[in-house]
Design an enzyme around this catalytic site. Structure first.
Site, PDB file in Angstrom:
ATOM      1  N   CYS A  12     110.512 -24.387  45.165  1.00  8.30           N
ATOM      2  CA  CYS A  12     111.248 -25.426  45.897  1.00  8.30           C
ATOM      3  C   CYS A  12     110.311 -26.580  46.234  1.00  8.30           C
ATOM      4  O   CYS A  12     110.699 -27.751  46.149  1.00  8.30           O
ATOM      5  CB  CYS A  12     111.880 -24.866  47.168  1.00  8.30           C
ATOM      6  SG  CYS A  12     113.347 -23.850  46.891  1.00  8.30           S
ATOM      7  N   ASP A  35     103.004 -23.759  33.056  1.00  6.76           N
ATOM      8  CA  ASP A  35     102.515 -22.674  33.911  1.00  6.76           C
ATOM      9  C   ASP A  35     101.030 -22.896  34.202  1.00  6.76           C
ATOM     10  O   ASP A  35     100.252 -23.280  33.319  1.00  6.76           O
ATOM     11  CB  ASP A  35     102.739 -21.321  33.209  1.00  6.76           C
ATOM     12  CG  ASP A  35     102.631 -20.162  34.175  1.00  6.76           C
ATOM     13  OD1 ASP A  35     103.659 -19.523  34.465  1.00  6.76           O
ATOM     14  OD2 ASP A  35     101.501 -19.886  34.664  1.00  6.76           O
ATOM     15  N   HIS A  51     117.870 -23.115  44.753  1.00  9.45           N
ATOM     16  CA  HIS A  51     117.094 -21.892  44.975  1.00  9.45           C
ATOM     17  C   HIS A  51     117.969 -20.644  44.881  1.00  9.45           C
ATOM     18  O   HIS A  51     118.868 -20.456  45.717  1.00  9.45           O
ATOM     19  CB  HIS A  51     116.415 -21.911  46.350  1.00  9.45           C
ATOM     20  CG  HIS A  51     115.656 -20.649  46.637  1.00  9.45           C
ATOM     21  ND1 HIS A  51     114.293 -20.528  46.433  1.00  9.45           N
ATOM     22  CD2 HIS A  51     116.074 -19.431  47.059  1.00  9.45           C
ATOM     23  CE1 HIS A  51     113.921 -19.303  46.726  1.00  9.45           C
ATOM     24  NE2 HIS A  51     114.980 -18.608  47.119  1.00  9.45           N
ATOM     25  N   ASN A  90     111.367 -12.593  34.234  1.00 12.84           N
ATOM     26  CA  ASN A  90     110.922 -11.398  34.943  1.00 12.84           C
ATOM     27  C   ASN A  90     111.808 -11.233  36.174  1.00 12.84           C
ATOM     28  O   ASN A  90     111.978 -12.183  36.947  1.00 12.84           O
ATOM     29  CB  ASN A  90     109.461 -11.534  35.358  1.00 12.84           C
ATOM     30  CG  ASN A  90     108.526 -11.560  34.167  1.00 12.84           C
ATOM     31  OD1 ASN A  90     108.789 -10.909  33.158  1.00 12.84           O
ATOM     32  ND2 ASN A  90     107.438 -12.315  34.266  1.00 12.84           N
ATOM     33  N   GLY A  96     107.161  -7.704  36.952  1.00 13.53           N
ATOM     34  CA  GLY A  96     106.138  -8.744  37.044  1.00 13.53           C
ATOM     35  C   GLY A  96     106.573 -10.007  37.758  1.00 13.53           C
ATOM     36  O   GLY A  96     105.852 -11.004  37.748  1.00 13.53           O
ATOM     37  N   HIS A 103     113.198 -18.589  37.379  1.00 15.42           N
ATOM     38  CA  HIS A 103     112.414 -19.364  36.411  1.00 15.42           C
ATOM     39  C   HIS A 103     112.437 -18.680  35.062  1.00 15.42           C
ATOM     40  O   HIS A 103     112.261 -17.472  34.962  1.00 15.42           O
ATOM     41  CB  HIS A 103     110.973 -19.587  36.876  1.00 15.42           C
ATOM     42  CG  HIS A 103     110.264 -18.338  37.301  1.00 15.42           C
ATOM     43  ND1 HIS A 103     110.480 -17.729  38.519  1.00 15.42           N
ATOM     44  CD2 HIS A 103     109.338 -17.577  36.661  1.00 15.42           C
ATOM     45  CE1 HIS A 103     109.717 -16.656  38.622  1.00 15.42           C
ATOM     46  NE2 HIS A 103     109.024 -16.534  37.499  1.00 15.42           N
TER      47      HIS A 103
HETATM   48  P1  5GP Z   1     106.607 -14.531  37.525  1.00 21.95           P
HETATM   49  O1  5GP Z   1     105.372 -13.671  37.614  1.00 21.95           O
HETATM   50  O2  5GP Z   1     107.321 -14.608  38.865  1.00 21.95           O
HETATM   51  O3  5GP Z   1     107.540 -14.184  36.398  1.00 21.95           O
HETATM   52  O4  5GP Z   1     106.110 -15.994  37.154  1.00 21.95           O
HETATM   53  C1  5GP Z   1     105.541 -16.861  38.066  1.00 21.95           C
HETATM   54  C2  5GP Z   1     104.681 -17.789  37.271  1.00 21.95           C
HETATM   55  O5  5GP Z   1     104.374 -18.908  38.075  1.00 21.95           O
HETATM   56  C3  5GP Z   1     103.351 -17.197  36.807  1.00 21.95           C
HETATM   57  O6  5GP Z   1     103.278 -17.222  35.378  1.00 21.95           O
HETATM   58  C4  5GP Z   1     102.301 -18.074  37.467  1.00 21.95           C
HETATM   59  O7  5GP Z   1     101.187 -18.326  36.635  1.00 21.95           O
HETATM   60  C5  5GP Z   1     103.076 -19.343  37.752  1.00 21.95           C
HETATM   61  N1  5GP Z   1     102.600 -20.082  38.919  1.00 21.95           N
HETATM   62  C6  5GP Z   1     102.259 -19.564  40.126  1.00 21.95           C
HETATM   63  N2  5GP Z   1     101.889 -20.555  40.967  1.00 21.95           N
HETATM   64  C7  5GP Z   1     102.008 -21.717  40.265  1.00 21.95           C
HETATM   65  C8  5GP Z   1     101.769 -23.086  40.604  1.00 21.95           C
HETATM   66  O8  5GP Z   1     101.375 -23.444  41.717  1.00 21.95           O
HETATM   67  N3  5GP Z   1     101.977 -23.998  39.624  1.00 21.95           N
HETATM   68  C9  5GP Z   1     102.405 -23.650  38.372  1.00 21.95           C
HETATM   69  N4  5GP Z   1     102.583 -24.632  37.484  1.00 21.95           N
HETATM   70  N5  5GP Z   1     102.651 -22.372  38.029  1.00 21.95           N
HETATM   71  C10 5GP Z   1     102.461 -21.414  38.959  1.00 21.95           C
HETATM   72 ZN    ZN Z   2     112.944 -21.963  45.805  1.00 23.23          ZN
END
Ligand code: 5GP
Ligand code: ZN
Length: 117
Positions: A12, A35, A51, A90, A96, A103
């Site tokens: 958000c 990412d 959200h 995920n 994960g 996302h």
């Molecule tokens: P999840 O693990 O929830 O499927 O994916 C979250 C993703 O967000 C991860 O791949 C992580 O690298 C990415 N991520 C976490 N914090 C940030 C951030 O501050 N900026 C960006 N661009 N990606 C982020």
């Molecule tokens: Zn959010």
């Protein structure tokens, strides 16, 4: 209210521009950004501006925006000239998920294994 910005939500904050991100595409309903910890040459996250904790909750509440996320996944792939790519949502800690704002990971630019780890 459902879909409203959450104060403690990282994504958000990216939607609102309070945290910087390498944004590659933006539409009325979505943002796509690279990412921070890429797992492939292309690793872009496509998020809805609203959200919801995960893809299923988004699809149940706002199916048109869930479709927008999928359409943007293809647009990201087109921009990076990917003819093959993977979309990953995920969902849940065991899979994960670490950020509780829907996302889609768009991964491409290298070979992919199946099944995934
Ligand atoms: P999840 O693990 O929830 O499927 O994916 C979250 C993703 O967000 C991860 O791949 C992580 O690298 C990415 N991520 C976490 N914090 C940030 C951030 O501050 N900026 C960006 N661009 N990606 C982020
Ligand atoms: Zn959010």
């Amino acid at each position: 209210m459902a879909g409203e910005p959450q104060e403690d939500c990282l994504f958000c904050k990216i939607v609102e521009g309070h945290i910087p991100a390498d944004v590659v595409r933006e539409t009325e309903t979505t943002v796509a950004f690279r990412d921070i910890n890429p797992q492939a040459p292309t690793h872009v996250l496509v998020i809805p501006k609203v959200h919801y904790a995960n893809a299923a909750e988004l699809a149940a509440a706002e199916p048109q925006i869930a479709a927008d996320v999928l359409r943007e996944a293809q647009a990201v792939a087109d921009e990076d000239k990917l003819d093959s790519y993977r979309i990953v949502f995920n969902t849940g800690t065991g899979a994960g998920q670490t950020v509780w704002h829907t996302h889609a990971h768009i991964l491409g630019g290298r070979g992919m294994q199946w099944p995934p780890g």
